[in-house]
Structure formats: structure tokens, C-alpha cells
Design an enzyme around this catalytic site. Structure first.
Site, PDB file in Angstrom:
ATOM      1  N   LYS A 121      15.137 -18.561 -22.370  1.00  0.00           N
ATOM      2  CA  LYS A 121      14.066 -17.810 -23.013  1.00  0.00           C
ATOM      3  C   LYS A 121      14.579 -17.160 -24.056  1.00  0.00           C
ATOM      4  CE  LYS A 121      12.588 -14.153 -23.276  1.00  0.00           C
ATOM      5  NZ  LYS A 121      12.188 -13.530 -24.719  1.00  0.00           N
ATOM      6  N   GLU A 134      26.353  -9.993 -22.646  1.00  0.00           N
ATOM      7  CA  GLU A 134      26.988  -9.416 -23.968  1.00  0.00           C
ATOM      8  C   GLU A 134      25.943  -8.584 -24.399  1.00  0.00           C
ATOM      9  OE1 GLU A 134      29.848 -10.267 -24.888  1.00  0.00           O
ATOM     10  OE2 GLU A 134      30.430 -12.197 -23.573  1.00  0.00           O
ATOM     11  N   CYS A 150      26.449  -7.982 -33.646  1.00  0.00           N
ATOM     12  CA  CYS A 150      26.937  -6.994 -32.714  1.00  0.00           C
ATOM     13  C   CYS A 150      28.194  -6.790 -33.037  1.00  0.00           C
ATOM     14  CB  CYS A 150      26.699  -7.917 -31.353  1.00  0.00           C
ATOM     15  SG  CYS A 150      27.751  -9.559 -31.265  1.00  0.00           S
ATOM     16  N   GLU A 199      23.603   2.537 -31.556  1.00  0.00           N
ATOM     17  CA  GLU A 199      23.701   1.305 -32.342  1.00  0.00           C
ATOM     18  C   GLU A 199      22.470   1.150 -33.171  1.00  0.00           C
ATOM     19  OE1 GLU A 199      22.930  -2.529 -30.137  1.00  0.00           O
ATOM     20  OE2 GLU A 199      24.544  -3.525 -31.240  1.00  0.00           O
TER      21      GLU A 199
HETATM   22  P1  NAD Z   1      17.010  -7.509 -26.838  1.00  0.00           P
HETATM   23  O1  NAD Z   1      17.742  -6.925 -25.711  1.00  0.00           O
HETATM   24  O2  NAD Z   1      15.868  -6.584 -27.343  1.00  0.00           O
HETATM   25  O3  NAD Z   1      16.489  -8.702 -26.330  1.00  0.00           O
HETATM   26  C1  NAD Z   1      17.237  -9.813 -26.013  1.00  0.00           C
HETATM   27  C2  NAD Z   1      16.653 -10.889 -24.985  1.00  0.00           C
HETATM   28  O4  NAD Z   1      16.257 -10.216 -24.048  1.00  0.00           O
HETATM   29  C3  NAD Z   1      15.264 -11.188 -25.750  1.00  0.00           C
HETATM   30  O5  NAD Z   1      15.197 -12.634 -25.555  1.00  0.00           O
HETATM   31  C4  NAD Z   1      14.020 -10.282 -25.076  1.00  0.00           C
HETATM   32  O6  NAD Z   1      12.902 -11.146 -25.006  1.00  0.00           O
HETATM   33  C5  NAD Z   1      14.686 -10.207 -23.620  1.00  0.00           C
HETATM   34  N1  NAD Z   1      14.548  -9.262 -22.796  1.00  0.00           N
HETATM   35  C6  NAD Z   1      14.205  -7.940 -23.172  1.00  0.00           C
HETATM   36  N2  NAD Z   1      13.856  -7.054 -22.114  1.00  0.00           N
HETATM   37  C7  NAD Z   1      14.265  -7.947 -21.153  1.00  0.00           C
HETATM   38  C8  NAD Z   1      14.083  -7.616 -19.786  1.00  0.00           C
HETATM   39  N3  NAD Z   1      13.559  -6.495 -19.383  1.00  0.00           N
HETATM   40  N4  NAD Z   1      14.149  -8.812 -18.642  1.00  0.00           N
HETATM   41  C9  NAD Z   1      14.528  -9.897 -19.396  1.00  0.00           C
HETATM   42  N5  NAD Z   1      14.879 -10.134 -20.656  1.00  0.00           N
HETATM   43  C10 NAD Z   1      14.432  -9.219 -21.363  1.00  0.00           C
HETATM   44  O7  NAD Z   1      17.988  -7.474 -27.918  1.00  0.00           O
HETATM   45  P2  NAD Z   1      17.670  -7.937 -29.282  1.00  0.00           P
HETATM   46  O8  NAD Z   1      16.953  -6.805 -30.208  1.00  0.00           O
HETATM   47  O9  NAD Z   1      16.910  -9.599 -29.548  1.00  0.00           O
HETATM   48  O10 NAD Z   1      19.251  -8.140 -29.937  1.00  0.00           O
HETATM   49  C11 NAD Z   1      19.853  -7.324 -30.555  1.00  0.00           C
HETATM   50  C12 NAD Z   1      20.954  -6.542 -29.308  1.00  0.00           C
HETATM   51  O11 NAD Z   1      21.568  -7.640 -29.154  1.00  0.00           O
HETATM   52  C13 NAD Z   1      21.934  -5.519 -29.858  1.00  0.00           C
HETATM   53  O12 NAD Z   1      21.824  -4.333 -29.208  1.00  0.00           O
HETATM   54  C14 NAD Z   1      23.101  -6.408 -30.310  1.00  0.00           C
HETATM   55  O13 NAD Z   1      24.321  -5.631 -30.190  1.00  0.00           O
HETATM   56  C15 NAD Z   1      22.986  -7.155 -29.007  1.00  0.00           C
HETATM   57  N6  NAD Z   1      23.887  -8.634 -29.114  1.00  0.00           N
HETATM   58  C16 NAD Z   1      24.953  -8.728 -28.566  1.00  0.00           C
HETATM   59  C17 NAD Z   1      25.891  -9.610 -28.738  1.00  0.00           C
HETATM   60  C18 NAD Z   1      27.093  -9.680 -27.984  1.00  0.00           C
HETATM   61  O14 NAD Z   1      27.789 -10.747 -28.278  1.00  0.00           O
HETATM   62  N7  NAD Z   1      27.806  -8.574 -27.303  1.00  0.00           N
HETATM   63  C19 NAD Z   1      25.601 -10.547 -29.657  1.00  0.00           C
HETATM   64  C20 NAD Z   1      24.352 -10.442 -30.391  1.00  0.00           C
HETATM   65  C21 NAD Z   1      23.369  -9.345 -30.152  1.00  0.00           C
END
Ligand code: NAD
Length: 478
Positions: free
Chosen positions: A173, A249, A283, A382
Site C-alpha cells: 500500500k 519505522e 526521517c 517532528e
Molecule cells: P503517514 O504515517 O502519514 O503515512 C505512511 C503510510 O501509512 C501511507 O501509506 C499512509 O496511507 C498509511 N497510513 C496512514 N494511516 C494509516 C492507517 N490508519 N492504517 C494503515 N495505513 C495508514 O506518513 P507519511 O506522512 O507518508 O511519512 C512521513 C512520516 O514517516 C514521518 O513521520 C517520518 O519520520 C516517517 N518516516 C520514518 C522513517 C523511518 O525509517 N523511521 C522513514 C521515512 C519516514
């Protein structure tokens, strides 16, 4: 890619009810196409296809899977130009970055896990004269792989590669804002000989939509998510009723600690990169900078000077350092953090606004804020944009306390030429990844992941296989 479709059981298909949503290029604000919006029906079809395919894929040998993974890597490399362009149009990131980092690393993720899986071993314990125990490593089943928008293909392949290498099948997804490279990856997998149903892609949103339906599905065994900490909490709740294995992550608020005895040029040049690369939408970016007081003024002056010199603009221009943020909505969120930081006493030394020379697109200037402390929202939440705070410190104990004063624990960087101090401070910092005199340098065999609310579990090398495989012990009486 004007019409992005799901990829289920080896075929590109629209949603059953025909629903779509718009795909927008954030650097221009233009609609570049539509994306099929998946719901329960698409997730269910994809999971059933993945379950059927699991029977034979899980019985292939590691050698066979590794050969296919190398073919995927070859095809990613052959399609580098196209993939980089798709990534840039989806994210607004500089094309030069997509070409030099995102896409080559995506190919390497497949090569790395293809080679690693061939050397995986298990344990044997002999109870002398009584019994022989040996462990068998087996794939787990169907994995739900949920990825974010900041490094779309890079982070997705970091999951898909070990998942397939271990013999699992998957339903991907992708982030709703960046659907294109995941779709191209599906095409590449098919071309590389991945059997139908082994890799499926369902597009759509998160809460109460495709993402959540995937995490709730009773026939999904594993969920690997990269995203926000709040998303991790939601996924843990929805995956609880079927007790899925989880790998998270999540977000970070990473400290970047600069001691006065550091190599100044190295520290400042890397800090510019760790603050603003990919528009600060990484991140691992070091968004809280702590500088030892004797170096503070010089460091802040140099950081501001270099931040101002970064070229911000058209992501397709090879000279561009900083592209567009992911969306107008995200820009408003980032700007809101900066506005509130000012209300709480913060001083913006550079940035804090859209660049005047760019009439359209979600561009935001690299921003440096001072005169804040650990009570301010900007040092605690963040931001995930090109915004850093800089604070002075006087002692090692003080900076360790400040650095650890957060519910995040993803990464930390420290700059010093004192070897004893480097070991001491690294040992005290509460973060899963700690860099000394460098940043973003990764050996993919090492454990990667966050402490506290930055994640659950570790990825990389054998750690990825601990998640994507089951060990079962066979005990034979002698
Ligand atoms: P997000 O959490 O908004 O979305 C990530 C994914 O999760 C998307 O595909 C989204 O559609 C899905 N999602 C959202 N809510 C969901 C739910 N309730 N159930 C299932 N899936 C759901 O994150 P983003 O805005 O796409 O990315 C930015 C975030 O990701 C930041 O917080 C960043 O720090 C983090 N990040 C972490 C790492 C790491 O390695 N720790 C790497 C990259 C990004």
C-alpha cells in the site's frame, strides 16, 4: 502513468467501483493524472492472490529467489531515468537526488538482500547423547507493506526485497501522494519473472481505507510500516485483533550535537545536508542542533550563510539543491510550526517563508530558528520539513539530557575529535542509530530502527530476516 491502476494477481486493474483520486505534482500544483482508489474489495482480492501465490513461492529455493531479485535490480537500473522522473514528479524532490540516491539505492536493496539470503544460517544444539536440535527458517506468509511519501521507492524496496527474498508474498500500500514508482516496480517485478500474486499493489488512503483494511485483514500475517508515530499507534490497534507481527519505522526528532573540538568544516557541511536534503523530509534529518557554546556564534553564522546559498526551485534543473515540499497542505503544516515557534519566542534567522522568485508550487525556504528551548513545540514535534533549531550548551551532561528529552529515539549525530567522549556520549544517547562525525552512512548489514516511539524492531541484514521468517525447532531424540 496518467492513469495509475492497482496491480493484483499479475494484472493492472481499476477499482471495482471505478473510484479514483487525483495525483498532483507539488512543484507545479498541476494535476498529472488519476490514481485508482482501493477499498476493502481490492485489498481482499490482493490478499487472496498473495495467499494463493505463497504456496509455490515459499517453496522456491533461496538461489531461485535471489536470481529473480537480481533481475529486478537490473531492471531498476535500466529504467533509472524513467523511475527518477516519476519520483520527482510525485514528490517535488530534485531529479538529481532521485537519480543519485533514491533509484540506485532501490536497485541496491534488491541486490543486497538477494546476496544476503543465500548466506542465512540457523542454529544447531546437541544435547550430547540425548538429542539433536536444529532450527528451520521458514517464510511467514502474506505481508502488508505500507510505505511513506518521502523516499517512496527507496523505502518500499527496503521492505519488498527482504520480504520476497525470505519467500513471503505481499500486498503493497504505497503512500497516496506518491503512487507512481510502486506501480512501475510492479511492472518490473512481472518482467523479472516474479510469479503472479507474489507482489500486489493496492493504492488508496490510510485510515478507514485501503491502509487500515490491509492491517485488519485476517489473512495477512505481517505488517511492515514506515510512517508517522501516530500511524504506528493506529496500525497497532487495528492489527491487534488478528495478532499480526509488526515492524514499525516511525517519526524522529533527531539531535545533532556539535562539540567545540569537532572538525568545523566537516560538521557544518554535513549539517547543511542533514538539515535540508530532500527538503528536510527525511526521517533521519537532524532537526535539533545543539552547539557547544564556544563554537555557537560561528556555527550559527556559517549555517545561516550556507542555508541561504542553497538553490531552491525547479526540481528538474540539475543545479537545484532544494525542491518542493510534498504538498501545499504539508507546506501549511510546516509553516504553522514556524509561526508558533515565533509566538513562543523563537527568532527566524533565515527562511520561514516561501521563496519570492517562485510563483507556484509548495516551495519553502531552508529555515534556521534560534532562541528556543525544550519547552517549545518546535523542539518537541517532528516538523518533517526544511526547518532546524539551534541551541547552545555548556556541558556534556546537559546536552545528553536535552538530546534524550523526547519521546522519539530514531537517530542522533555527534561531532567531536575526542574519542573517549564519542564513545561515552554514543553510549548515553537514546537512539537506534548514532553517527559520530558523519551522517546517513549505512552498512546494510547493521540494525536500523528506532527506540522509544520511533519504531518497533530492526531492519537490515539478518534483522530484516528475523522479521520476515519464522524459526521452528526440530528436536530429535538420539
Ligand atoms: P503517514 O504515517 O502519514 O503515512 C505512511 C503510510 O501509512 C501511507 O501509506 C499512509 O496511507 C498509511 N497510513 C496512514 N494511516 C494509516 C492507517 N490508519 N492504517 C494503515 N495505513 C495508514 O506518513 P507519511 O506522512 O507518508 O511519512 C512521513 C512520516 O514517516 C514521518 O513521520 C517520518 O519520520 C516517517 N518516516 C520514518 C522513517 C523511518 O525509517 N523511521 C522513514 C521515512 C519516514
Amino acid at each position: 502513468m496518467e492513469r495509475v491502476l492497482h496491480f493484483i494477481d499479475g494484472a493492472f486493474v481499476p477499482s471495482e467501483d471505478g473510484r479514483t483520486f487525483d495525483n498532483v505534482n507539488p512543484a507545479t500544483g498541476e494535476r498529472i493524472g488519476t490514481v485508482a482508489e482501493g477499498g476493502r474489495a481490492e485489498i481482499d482480492k490482493a490478499v487472496r492472490a498473495a495467499r494463493r501465490a505463497f504456496r509455490s513461492w515459499s517453496r522456491t529455493t533461496a538461489q531461485e529467489r535471489a536470481a529473480i531479485l537480481h533481475r529486478i535490480a537490473n531492471l531498476i537500473e535500466e529504467n533509472l531515468e524513467e523511475l527518477a522522473l516519476l519520483e520527482t514528479r510525485d514528490t517535488g524532490k530534485p531529479l538529481s537526488l532521485a537519480k543519485s540516491l533514491d533509484i540506485p539505492r532501490s536497485a541496491y536493496n534488491f541486490r543486497f538482500f538477494a546476496d544476503f539470503v543465500k548466506g542465512l544460517s540457523t542454529e544447531t544444539f546437541e544435547m550430547e547423547g540425548v538429542a539433536l536440535n536444529y532450527a528451520l527458517r521458514r517464510p511467514v506468509g502474506v505481508a502488508g507493506l505500507i510505505s511513506p511519501w518521502n523516499l517512496p521507492l527507496f523505502l518500499l524496496t527496503w521492505k519488498v526485497a527482504p520480504c520476497l527474498a525470505a519467500g513471503n508474498t505481499c500486498v503493497i500500500k504505497p503512500a497516496e501522494l506518491t503512487p507512481m514508482t510502486a506501480t512501475k516496480l510492479a511492472e518490473i517485478c512481472k518482467q523479472a519473472g516474479v510469479p503472479d500474486g507474489v507482489v500486489n499493489v493496492v493504492h488508496g488512503f490510510g485510515p478507514d481505507a485501503a491502509g487500515q483494511f490491509l492491517t485488519e485483514h485476517e489473512d495477512v500475517d505481517l505488517i511492515s510500516l514506515t510512517g508517522e508515530t501516530t500511524t504506528g499507534k493506529a496500525v497497532m490497534r487495528s492489527a491487534a485483533s488478528t495478532l499480526k507481527r509488526l515492524s514499525f519505522e516511525l517519526g524522529g526528532k533527531n539531535p545533532n550535537i556539535v562539540f567545540a573540538d569537532c572538525d568545523f568544516e566537516d560538521a557544518i557541511a554535513t549539517t547543511v545536508r542533514s538539515s535540508f536534503v530532500n527538503q528536510g523530509e527525511v526521517c533521519l534529518c537532524g532537526s535539533r542542533i545543539y552547539v557547544e557554546r564556544p563554537l555557537y556564534d560561528r556555527f550559527v553564522e556559517a549555517l545561516v550563510d550556507r542555508a541561504r546559498k542553497l538553490r531552491i526551485g525547479d526540481p528538474l534543473d540539475p543545479q537545484t539543491d532544494v525542491g518542493s515540499l510534498i504538498s501545499e497542505e504539508h507546506l501549511q503544516r510546516v509553516d504553522g510550526f514556524v509561526r508558533r515557534a515565533v509566538e513562543q519566542g523563537g527568532r527566524v534567522l533565515t527562511g520561514g517563508k516561501r521563496p519570492e522568485h517562485l510563483a507556484r508550487g509548495a516551495f519553502y525556504e531552508p529555515t534556521v530558528i534560534v532562541d528556543v528551548d525544550e519547552t517549545c513545540e518546535i523542539t518537541r514535534q517532528e516538523v518533517f520539513g526544511p526547518v532546524v533549531t539551534v541551541q547552545p550548551f555548556d556541558t556534556e551532561e546537559e546536552v545528553i539530557r536535552l538530546a534524550n528529552d523526547t519521546h522519539y529515539g530514531l537517530s542522533a549525530t555527534l561531532w567531536t575529535s575526542n574519542l573517549k567522549r564519542a564513545h561515552r556520549v554514543a553510549g548515553e544517547l537514546e537512539a537506534g542509530v548514532i553517527w559520530v562525525n558523519t551522517w546517513f552512512l549505512r552498512d546494510l548489514r547493521t540494525p536500523f530502527g528506532g527506540m522509544k516511539q520511533s519504531g518497533i524492531g530492526r531492519e537490515g541484514g539478518v534483522h530484516s530476516f528475523e522479521f520476515f521468517t519464522e524459526l521452528k525447532n526440530v528436536c530429535i531424540k538420539l
